[in-house]
Design a protein around this motif. Structure first.
Motif, PDB file in Angstrom:
ATOM      1  N   ALA A  44      44.774  43.553  28.298  1.00 23.46           N
ATOM      2  CA  ALA A  44      43.992  42.445  28.845  1.00 23.46           C
ATOM      3  C   ALA A  44      42.551  42.496  28.340  1.00 23.46           C
ATOM      4  O   ALA A  44      41.954  41.461  28.016  1.00 23.46           O
ATOM      5  CB  ALA A  44      44.023  42.482  30.370  1.00 23.46           C
ATOM      6  N   LYS A  45      41.983  43.688  28.268  1.00 24.26           N
ATOM      7  CA  LYS A  45      40.613  43.810  27.762  1.00 24.26           C
ATOM      8  C   LYS A  45      40.542  43.501  26.266  1.00 24.26           C
ATOM      9  O   LYS A  45      39.574  42.886  25.793  1.00 24.26           O
ATOM     10  CB  LYS A  45      40.070  45.212  28.060  1.00 24.26           C
ATOM     11  N   ILE A  46      41.548  43.922  25.530  1.00 23.60           N
ATOM     12  CA  ILE A  46      41.583  43.612  24.096  1.00 23.60           C
ATOM     13  C   ILE A  46      41.701  42.103  23.892  1.00 23.60           C
ATOM     14  O   ILE A  46      40.963  41.513  23.111  1.00 23.60           O
ATOM     15  CB  ILE A  46      42.736  44.374  23.419  1.00 23.60           C
ATOM     16  N   GLY A  59      36.571  50.325  32.171  1.00 30.68           N
ATOM     17  CA  GLY A  59      36.544  50.051  33.597  1.00 30.68           C
ATOM     18  C   GLY A  59      37.933  49.761  34.142  1.00 30.68           C
ATOM     19  O   GLY A  59      38.479  48.692  33.907  1.00 30.68           O
ATOM     20  N   GLY A  60      38.515  50.734  34.837  1.00 28.86           N
ATOM     21  CA  GLY A  60      39.772  50.500  35.536  1.00 28.86           C
ATOM     22  C   GLY A  60      40.992  50.332  34.653  1.00 28.86           C
ATOM     23  O   GLY A  60      41.920  49.597  35.002  1.00 28.86           O
ATOM     24  N   ILE A  61      41.053  51.025  33.528  1.00 26.96           N
ATOM     25  CA  ILE A  61      42.227  50.949  32.654  1.00 26.96           C
ATOM     26  C   ILE A  61      43.200  52.061  33.044  1.00 26.96           C
ATOM     27  O   ILE A  61      42.962  53.232  32.781  1.00 26.96           O
ATOM     28  CB  ILE A  61      41.830  51.070  31.173  1.00 26.96           C
ATOM     29  N   PHE A  62      44.309  51.658  33.680  1.00 24.48           N
ATOM     30  CA  PHE A  62      45.333  52.607  34.106  1.00 24.48           C
ATOM     31  C   PHE A  62      46.657  52.399  33.363  1.00 24.48           C
ATOM     32  O   PHE A  62      47.455  53.317  33.265  1.00 24.48           O
ATOM     33  CB  PHE A  62      45.591  52.473  35.607  1.00 24.48           C
ATOM     34  N   ARG A  67      36.517  40.519  32.891  1.00 20.61           N
ATOM     35  CA  ARG A  67      35.781  39.245  32.872  1.00 20.61           C
ATOM     36  C   ARG A  67      34.482  39.375  32.087  1.00 20.61           C
ATOM     37  O   ARG A  67      34.094  38.474  31.327  1.00 20.61           O
ATOM     38  CB  ARG A  67      35.483  38.780  34.297  1.00 20.61           C
ATOM     39  N   LEU A  68      33.797  40.495  32.261  1.00 24.22           N
ATOM     40  CA  LEU A  68      32.535  40.697  31.548  1.00 24.22           C
ATOM     41  C   LEU A  68      32.760  40.875  30.047  1.00 24.22           C
ATOM     42  O   LEU A  68      31.939  40.428  29.234  1.00 24.22           O
ATOM     43  CB  LEU A  68      31.796  41.905  32.126  1.00 24.22           C
ATOM     44  N   ARG A 122      39.934  51.823  39.425  1.00 22.14           N
ATOM     45  CA  ARG A 122      40.718  50.611  39.630  1.00 22.14           C
ATOM     46  C   ARG A 122      39.913  49.413  40.150  1.00 22.14           C
ATOM     47  O   ARG A 122      40.151  48.274  39.704  1.00 22.14           O
ATOM     48  CB  ARG A 122      41.891  50.930  40.574  1.00 22.14           C
ATOM     49  N   PRO A 123      38.935  49.576  41.058  1.00 22.41           N
ATOM     50  CA  PRO A 123      38.200  48.403  41.537  1.00 22.41           C
ATOM     51  C   PRO A 123      37.444  47.647  40.441  1.00 22.41           C
ATOM     52  O   PRO A 123      37.036  46.504  40.662  1.00 22.41           O
ATOM     53  CB  PRO A 123      37.223  48.993  42.565  1.00 22.41           C
ATOM     54  N   LEU A 124      37.244  48.279  39.284  1.00 17.09           N
ATOM     55  CA  LEU A 124      36.502  47.626  38.200  1.00 17.09           C
ATOM     56  C   LEU A 124      37.402  46.904  37.198  1.00 17.09           C
ATOM     57  O   LEU A 124      36.899  46.247  36.282  1.00 17.09           O
ATOM     58  CB  LEU A 124      35.670  48.665  37.438  1.00 17.09           C
ATOM     59  N   THR A 125      38.720  47.002  37.362  1.00 16.43           N
ATOM     60  CA  THR A 125      39.635  46.507  36.331  1.00 16.43           C
ATOM     61  C   THR A 125      39.360  45.054  35.960  1.00 16.43           C
ATOM     62  O   THR A 125      39.073  44.736  34.799  1.00 16.43           O
ATOM     63  CB  THR A 125      41.099  46.653  36.795  1.00 16.43           C
TER      64      THR A 125
END
Length: 362
Positions: free
Chosen positions: A312-314, A302-305, A283-284, A275-278
């Protein structure tokens, strides 16, 4: 049931002991006649909006399993049966190695995170070759994450990566060049633009040579980067990867940061995931998508729950996403929940396919 019964029981065990226990169960399940294929009929992404063709290969869904959970490829059928659209096994090195001393894996439940300093523990390329060769008919692509042995100096690292390519080419649906684990001394130095370009170019050339040798379609070469690079170094590394001919990026590996953690074990050495990497990894992904102009697919990890985390990453630029830590906390139903949720989010936004969502927020 997993959260109420299974997870509490597993969390009473040492984290690595629980990992091995679970993996052994999945390994046994993988050889049950017909079971993985039968379960896959229920769990496989059912919405055609989730299907994509990337690098000439069909991905039935965008949610994959990140490297590190099944290092030796012992449970590929079982993981495929959970509904993943692709799997990443490894990290594998040319020679077997035990990794770092135990304890080396730690849960941080209040932070929904893991810290690991495993150190590329694996049985070597020949063991992985044997296992993947025994699973010729795959419901989803299987990528191989490759690295160097701990005792191989950086100046000789290229040869280790090439040995993995030549040894595993016939069974890999993709190669992931891992230069970003914090648990092999000196490895992250290979992310420097000059060294990275040399390494990636050598791997790409070897893959092409193997394509000619086998007359088999070349698997894509992706590069996995760390989240701890200075922005200027991150940009230089991304550009070096593109110029060297890589086919994609994985953003990102574990972090050395401990910002915002509350668990007493937050000071343990190793890479932090969960979770801390979500937000940081999202952003990266967005930065990488802007730098590449969408020229190569990006895999966000990273942090996909939740489905919203994946979406959001997509929307930030990832064509595919991967999970690891969330699977430990959420259980085997996670891939199905993510796929169903992504379908609902695409329908809400009036998008025909997941590809239509890639990068819309970048």
């Amino acid at each position: 049931m997993y959260r109420r019964l299974v997870r509490p029981a597993l969390f009473r065990l040492d984290a690595e002991d629980a990992h091995h226990l679970t993996l052994r169960a999945l390994e046994h399940a993988s050889v049950l006649p017909g079971w993985p294929r039968l379960l896959r009929r229920v769990t496989a992404p059912a919405d055609p909006r989730l299907t994509q063709t990337l690098w000439g290969r069909t991905f039935p869904g965008p949610v994959g399993l990140a490297a590190g959970l099944d290092k030796n490829g012992v449970a590929v059928p079982a993981f495929t049966a959970l509904g993943f659209g692709f799997l990443e096994v490894g990290t594998v090195t040319p020679r077997p190695q035990p990794g770092n001393d135990r304890p080396r894996l730690f849960r941080l439940p209040p932070d929904e995170a893991l810290i690991n300093r495993m150190g590329f523990n694996n049985e070597g390329k020949y063991a992985l070759l044997s296992r993947l060769a025994a699973v010729p008919h795959r419901a989803a692509p299987v990528w191989v994450n490759i690295g160097k042995n701990k005792d191989t100096p950086n100046e000789a690292a290229v040869q280790d990566y090439l040995r993995c390519v030549t040894g595993l080419y016939d069974v890999a649906d993709g190669f992931v060049v891992n230069v970003s684990s914090p648990n092999t001394p000196g490895l992250r130095a290979l992310q420097a633009a000059g060294d990275l370009a040399t390494l990636v170019r050598a791997v790409v050339n070897e893959v092409d040579a193997q394509r000619v040798r086998t007359a088999r379609r070349a698997p894509p070469v992706l590069v996995k980067l760390a989240p701890d690079l200075h922005p200027a170094d991150f940009e230089a590394s991304v550009n070096a990867v593109l110029e060297a001919g890589a086919d994609g990026l994985i953003i990102s590996n574990t972090t050395l940061s401990r910002d915002g953690l509350t668990h007493p074990r937050r000071s343990e050495a190793g890479g932090l995931s969960g979770r801390p990497l979500t937000e940081r990894s999202t952003r990266l992904v967005r930065d990488a998508y802007r730098l590449t102009g969408g020229r190569v697919p990006i895999v966000g990890v990273g942090g996909i729950f939740t489905p919203e985390d994946a979406y959001a990453k997509i929307r930030a630029g990832a064509s595919l996403v991967e999970v690891y830590s969330a699977l430990i906390y959420e259980g085997p139903g996670l891939p199905g929940r993510l796929n169903r949720g992504l379908s609902a989010l695409l329908a809400r936004d009036g998008l025909r396919t997941v590809a239509d969502a890639v990068g819309v927020d970048a």
